[in-house]
Scaffold this active site. Sequence first.
Site, PDB file in Angstrom:
ATOM      1  N   ASP A  13       0.812  -1.220   0.000  1.00  0.00           N
ATOM      2  CA  ASP A  13       0.000   0.000   0.000  1.00  0.00           C
ATOM      3  C   ASP A  13       0.846   1.272   0.000  1.00  0.00           C
ATOM      4  OD1 ASP A  13      -2.227  -1.661   0.103  1.00  0.00           O
ATOM      5  OD2 ASP A  13      -2.246  -1.667   2.298  1.00  0.00           O
ATOM      6  N   LYS A  16       1.835   2.076  -5.140  1.00  0.00           N
ATOM      7  CA  LYS A  16       2.374   1.504  -6.385  1.00  0.00           C
ATOM      8  C   LYS A  16       1.440   1.765  -7.561  1.00  0.00           C
ATOM      9  CE  LYS A  16       2.383  -2.486  -4.295  1.00  0.00           C
ATOM     10  NZ  LYS A  16       2.079  -2.076  -2.925  1.00  0.00           N
ATOM     11  N   ASN A  38      -5.316 -10.161  -3.522  1.00  0.00           N
ATOM     12  CA  ASN A  38      -4.996  -9.597  -2.207  1.00  0.00           C
ATOM     13  C   ASN A  38      -4.509  -8.155  -2.392  1.00  0.00           C
ATOM     14  OD1 ASN A  38      -2.723 -10.601  -3.522  1.00  0.00           O
ATOM     15  ND2 ASN A  38      -1.719 -11.392  -1.694  1.00  0.00           N
ATOM     16  N   GLY A  40      -4.606  -4.299  -3.755  1.00  0.00           N
ATOM     17  CA  GLY A  40      -5.595  -3.270  -4.079  1.00  0.00           C
ATOM     18  C   GLY A  40      -4.821  -2.041  -4.484  1.00  0.00           C
ATOM     19  N   HIS A  41      -4.822  -1.720  -5.759  1.00  0.00           N
ATOM     20  CA  HIS A  41      -4.008  -0.616  -6.269  1.00  0.00           C
ATOM     21  C   HIS A  41      -4.924   0.521  -6.721  1.00  0.00           C
ATOM     22  CE1 HIS A  41      -0.435  -3.529  -7.170  1.00  0.00           C
ATOM     23  NE2 HIS A  41      -0.797  -3.497  -5.905  1.00  0.00           N
ATOM     24  N   THR A  42      -4.687   1.704  -6.165  1.00  0.00           N
ATOM     25  CA  THR A  42      -5.586   2.825  -6.397  1.00  0.00           C
ATOM     26  C   THR A  42      -4.983   3.824  -7.380  1.00  0.00           C
ATOM     27  OG1 THR A  42      -6.137   2.571  -4.070  1.00  0.00           O
ATOM     28  CG2 THR A  42      -7.016   4.533  -5.167  1.00  0.00           C
ATOM     29  N   GLN A 224       1.957  -6.087  -3.165  1.00  0.00           N
ATOM     30  CA  GLN A 224       2.421  -6.198  -1.776  1.00  0.00           C
ATOM     31  C   GLN A 224       3.698  -5.357  -1.587  1.00  0.00           C
ATOM     32  OE1 GLN A 224       1.381  -9.612  -3.301  1.00  0.00           O
ATOM     33  NE2 GLN A 224      -0.525  -8.624  -2.779  1.00  0.00           N
ATOM     34  N   THR A 239       2.986 -12.598   2.826  1.00  0.00           N
ATOM     35  CA  THR A 239       2.109 -13.212   1.834  1.00  0.00           C
ATOM     36  C   THR A 239       2.816 -14.464   1.293  1.00  0.00           C
ATOM     37  OG1 THR A 239       0.664 -12.799  -0.039  1.00  0.00           O
ATOM     38  CG2 THR A 239       2.875 -11.809  -0.157  1.00  0.00           C
ATOM     39  N   GLY A 302     -10.725  -2.970   3.395  1.00  0.00           N
ATOM     40  CA  GLY A 302     -11.306  -1.845   4.139  1.00  0.00           C
ATOM     41  C   GLY A 302     -10.821  -1.767   5.583  1.00  0.00           C
ATOM     42  N   ARG A 303      -9.849  -2.642   5.950  1.00  0.00           N
ATOM     43  CA  ARG A 303      -9.358  -2.605   7.336  1.00  0.00           C
ATOM     44  C   ARG A 303      -8.527  -1.345   7.570  1.00  0.00           C
ATOM     45  NH1 ARG A 303      -6.269  -8.276   7.656  1.00  0.00           N
ATOM     46  NH2 ARG A 303      -5.842  -7.704   5.495  1.00  0.00           N
ATOM     47  N   ASP A 333       2.599  14.740   1.395  1.00  0.00           N
ATOM     48  CA  ASP A 333       1.610  15.745   1.822  1.00  0.00           C
ATOM     49  C   ASP A 333       0.983  15.407   3.173  1.00  0.00           C
ATOM     50  OD1 ASP A 333       0.621  13.603   0.005  1.00  0.00           O
ATOM     51  OD2 ASP A 333      -1.353  14.343   0.611  1.00  0.00           O
ATOM     52  N   VAL A 414       2.594  13.981  -4.007  1.00  0.00           N
ATOM     53  CA  VAL A 414       2.052  14.903  -2.990  1.00  0.00           C
ATOM     54  C   VAL A 414       0.522  14.861  -2.932  1.00  0.00           C
ATOM     55  CG1 VAL A 414       4.060  16.443  -2.979  1.00  0.00           C
ATOM     56  CG2 VAL A 414       2.209  16.839  -4.634  1.00  0.00           C
ATOM     57  N   GLY A 415      -0.058  13.822  -3.487  1.00  0.00           N
ATOM     58  CA  GLY A 415      -1.515  13.675  -3.450  1.00  0.00           C
ATOM     59  C   GLY A 415      -1.890  12.456  -4.260  1.00  0.00           C
TER      60      GLY A 415
HETATM   61  P1  GDP Z   1      -0.780   0.307  -3.574  1.00  0.00           P
HETATM   62  O1  GDP Z   1      -1.383  -0.964  -3.085  1.00  0.00           O
HETATM   63  O2  GDP Z   1       0.695   0.363  -3.314  1.00  0.00           O
HETATM   64  O3  GDP Z   1      -1.120   0.616  -5.006  1.00  0.00           O
HETATM   65  O4  GDP Z   1      -1.421   1.456  -2.683  1.00  0.00           O
HETATM   66  P2  GDP Z   1      -2.973   1.620  -2.294  1.00  0.00           P
HETATM   67  O5  GDP Z   1      -3.701   2.092  -3.482  1.00  0.00           O
HETATM   68  O6  GDP Z   1      -3.461   0.416  -1.596  1.00  0.00           O
HETATM   69  O7  GDP Z   1      -2.881   2.729  -1.183  1.00  0.00           O
HETATM   70  C1  GDP Z   1      -2.335   3.995  -1.432  1.00  0.00           C
HETATM   71  C2  GDP Z   1      -3.418   5.043  -1.111  1.00  0.00           C
HETATM   72  O8  GDP Z   1      -2.806   6.308  -1.030  1.00  0.00           O
HETATM   73  C3  GDP Z   1      -4.486   5.163  -2.174  1.00  0.00           C
HETATM   74  O9  GDP Z   1      -5.675   5.552  -1.566  1.00  0.00           O
HETATM   75  C4  GDP Z   1      -3.946   6.278  -3.071  1.00  0.00           C
HETATM   76  O10 GDP Z   1      -4.975   6.964  -3.780  1.00  0.00           O
HETATM   77  C5  GDP Z   1      -3.318   7.169  -2.050  1.00  0.00           C
HETATM   78  N1  GDP Z   1      -2.150   7.948  -2.513  1.00  0.00           N
HETATM   79  C6  GDP Z   1      -1.159   7.575  -3.364  1.00  0.00           C
HETATM   80  N2  GDP Z   1      -0.203   8.533  -3.413  1.00  0.00           N
HETATM   81  C7  GDP Z   1      -0.611   9.514  -2.580  1.00  0.00           C
HETATM   82  C8  GDP Z   1      -0.029  10.756  -2.171  1.00  0.00           C
HETATM   83  O11 GDP Z   1       1.058  11.133  -2.582  1.00  0.00           O
HETATM   84  N3  GDP Z   1      -0.733  11.502  -1.270  1.00  0.00           N
HETATM   85  C9  GDP Z   1      -1.946  11.097  -0.772  1.00  0.00           C
HETATM   86  N4  GDP Z   1      -2.550  11.898   0.111  1.00  0.00           N
HETATM   87  N5  GDP Z   1      -2.516   9.937  -1.138  1.00  0.00           N
HETATM   88  C10 GDP Z   1      -1.848   9.153  -2.009  1.00  0.00           C
HETATM   89  P1  IMO Z   2      -0.935  -4.198  -2.224  1.00  0.00           P
HETATM   90  O1  IMO Z   2      -0.483  -4.754  -3.552  1.00  0.00           O
HETATM   91  C1  IMO Z   2      -0.990  -4.584   2.120  1.00  0.00           C
HETATM   92  C2  IMO Z   2      -1.068  -8.647   3.771  1.00  0.00           C
HETATM   93  C3  IMO Z   2      -2.330  -9.067   4.495  1.00  0.00           C
HETATM   94  C4  IMO Z   2      -1.741 -10.026   5.512  1.00  0.00           C
HETATM   95  C5  IMO Z   2      -0.627 -10.711   4.719  1.00  0.00           C
HETATM   96  C6  IMO Z   2      -1.021 -12.062   4.115  1.00  0.00           C
HETATM   97  O2  IMO Z   2      -2.232  -3.487  -2.282  1.00  0.00           O
HETATM   98  O3  IMO Z   2       0.176  -3.419  -1.582  1.00  0.00           O
HETATM   99  P2  IMO Z   2      -2.543 -12.790   2.058  1.00  0.00           P
HETATM  100  O4  IMO Z   2      -3.985 -12.532   1.785  1.00  0.00           O
HETATM  101  O5  IMO Z   2      -1.618 -12.290   1.016  1.00  0.00           O
HETATM  102  O6  IMO Z   2      -2.253 -14.208   2.405  1.00  0.00           O
HETATM  103  O7  IMO Z   2      -2.256 -11.948   3.413  1.00  0.00           O
HETATM  104  O8  IMO Z   2      -0.285  -9.823   3.679  1.00  0.00           O
HETATM  105  N1  IMO Z   2      -1.280  -8.143   2.382  1.00  0.00           N
HETATM  106  C7  IMO Z   2      -1.201  -6.856   2.038  1.00  0.00           C
HETATM  107  N2  IMO Z   2      -1.016  -5.752   2.793  1.00  0.00           N
HETATM  108  N3  IMO Z   2      -1.086  -4.473   0.788  1.00  0.00           N
HETATM  109  C8  IMO Z   2      -1.245  -5.565   0.007  1.00  0.00           C
HETATM  110  O9  IMO Z   2      -1.216  -5.519  -1.335  1.00  0.00           O
HETATM  111  C9  IMO Z   2      -1.341  -6.824   0.638  1.00  0.00           C
HETATM  112  N4  IMO Z   2      -1.527  -8.085   0.188  1.00  0.00           N
HETATM  113  C10 IMO Z   2      -1.470  -8.882   1.274  1.00  0.00           C
HETATM  114  O10 IMO Z   2      -2.965  -7.990   5.108  1.00  0.00           O
HETATM  115  O11 IMO Z   2      -1.133  -9.317   6.548  1.00  0.00           O
HETATM  116 MG    MG Z   3      -2.919  -1.617  -1.808  1.00  0.00          MG
END
Ligand code: GDP
Ligand code: IMO
Ligand code: MG
Length: 431
Positions: A13, A16, A38, A40-42, A224, A239, A302-303, A333, A414-415
């Site tokens: 998270d 990426k 597993n 979740g890329h935003t 991950q 994982t 959603g945790r 930011d 920065v956002g």
């Molecule tokens: P990923 O799994 O590595 O792709 O990351 P996630 O999408 O799970 O979580 C990153 C969260 O931070 C998402 O809600 C993005 O929209 C948000 N985000 C990414 N870059 C920035 C940033 O520079 N600033 C802020 N405030 N939010 C960001």
């Molecule tokens: P992205 O790509 C954050 C964590 C789970 C748990 C452990 C094992 O969005 O960064 P699993 O379901 O893989 O067997 O769970 O790994 N986990 C993540 N934490 N971002 C992820 O993916 C994750 N994928 C798995 O919360 O602790």
């Molecule tokens: Mg993620």
Amino acid sequence: MSNIVIVGTQWGDEGKGKIVDLLAKESDCVVRFQGGNNAGHTMVVDGEQFISHLVPSGILQGKTCLIGNGVVVDPEVLIEEIEYLSKKGVSVGPDNLKISEKAHLIMPYHKALDHAREAAASSKTKIGTTGRGIGPCYEDKASRRGIRFVDLTDDEYIQKARTAAEEKNFFLTNYYSARQVDIDSMLDDLEGFKKRLSPYVADVSVFLDNAIRKGESILFEGAQGTHLDIDHGTYPFVTSSSTISGNACCGAGIGPGKINGIIGIVKAYTTRVGKGPFPTELFDTTGDFIQKKGAEFGATTGRKRRCGWLDTVVVRNAVRLNGLTGLTITKLDVLGGIDEIKICTGYTCDGKRIEHFPANLNVLDNCEPVFETTPGWTEDISSVRSYNLLPEAAKNYLSRIETLTETRIDIVSVGPGREQTIVVHNPFLRP
Ligand code: GDP
Ligand code: IMO
Ligand code: MG
């Protein structure tokens, strides 16, 4: 031509998805090489949010997206995601999305087993998995009981799936006292998934090789983070795949000599969702501030994400394990408004300073982070687009990260929006 790997340096998270979406503009194909839904890329484009779990984050830039052999695919989730993207006006079809014939399918019994194991584990041994069946699917792959997309092309898979399901049902009912999987309806569903997804199935390795021969650029999208890696992470709180850059080659089917750059995504602080050690975790109002301001909720489950200070022991570990050629700092930011920002520079363990991440979690438990403090800033930096216009305190913080990790920062985010980015060095135009 340049082929770049993007990996998370912490516990996932890191942002990426946002950076892959941004850099996809410069590339021709984007390929996922490990993990499954597993992840979740935003991505946020013109204020609209997209979350992808399986489809690579290059899809919004209209690039060819590939799901490599190293990914484990829940066919139902993939079909839902294709529909979700189509409803949002993103065109996804066999022309721009390809699934490796060697990718393994996540089956209903994998998800059932994932849930049953977590439910049966004690609070000390629960991993906090996403419950998506990732671990059990990789187990079947390693024990050679898995079902790959290519296996669906002849009818042998029916008996294979039935046998695998019978074995899991035995465990589910007799060991875990859990509900068993309905095998007939599982096979019916599988037939439907096969019809729907077969036009997408391809030889991804050959596709990538042809792309490289044509001089095209490929972006490898990690899921991950380094510290969730099955070998190098905080085992067993990890994982079940290899999340580091080396696996980009294995999980996509190309050789290491084809990689030109490896970017590590570093959140400006640290978060972790699920269980496991987290040396710099905050349990105070600063942790709450970061959690709220950073909207730190898991994009998949959603945790609430646990939050803490940046740990450069962790980032240095990632630099070494991935051979990072550059860093991207995200969510800078979010730190605005904190008086004093702490950076962990090392740990002390039984009175001795250690610089490297210990493998033994009992040793790690006894480690205390050593912090240095840098002044914070109050300005809202979310509309800053040039490095020079960042507050001095923010620049000092970034410069400390570069020094402590001995790695150059290429991009600062920065956002959440695609445009809320400062590109210091374009990784496609290195050095
Ligand atoms: P990923 O799994 O590595 O792709 O990351 P996630 O999408 O799970 O979580 C990153 C969260 O931070 C998402 O809600 C993005 O929209 C948000 N985000 C990414 N870059 C920035 C940033 O520079 N600033 C802020 N405030 N939010 C960001
Ligand atoms: P992205 O790509 C954050 C964590 C789970 C748990 C452990 C094992 O969005 O960064 P699993 O379901 O893989 O067997 O769970 O790994 N986990 C993540 N934490 N971002 C992820 O993916 C994750 N994928 C798995 O919360 O602790
Ligand atoms: Mg993620």
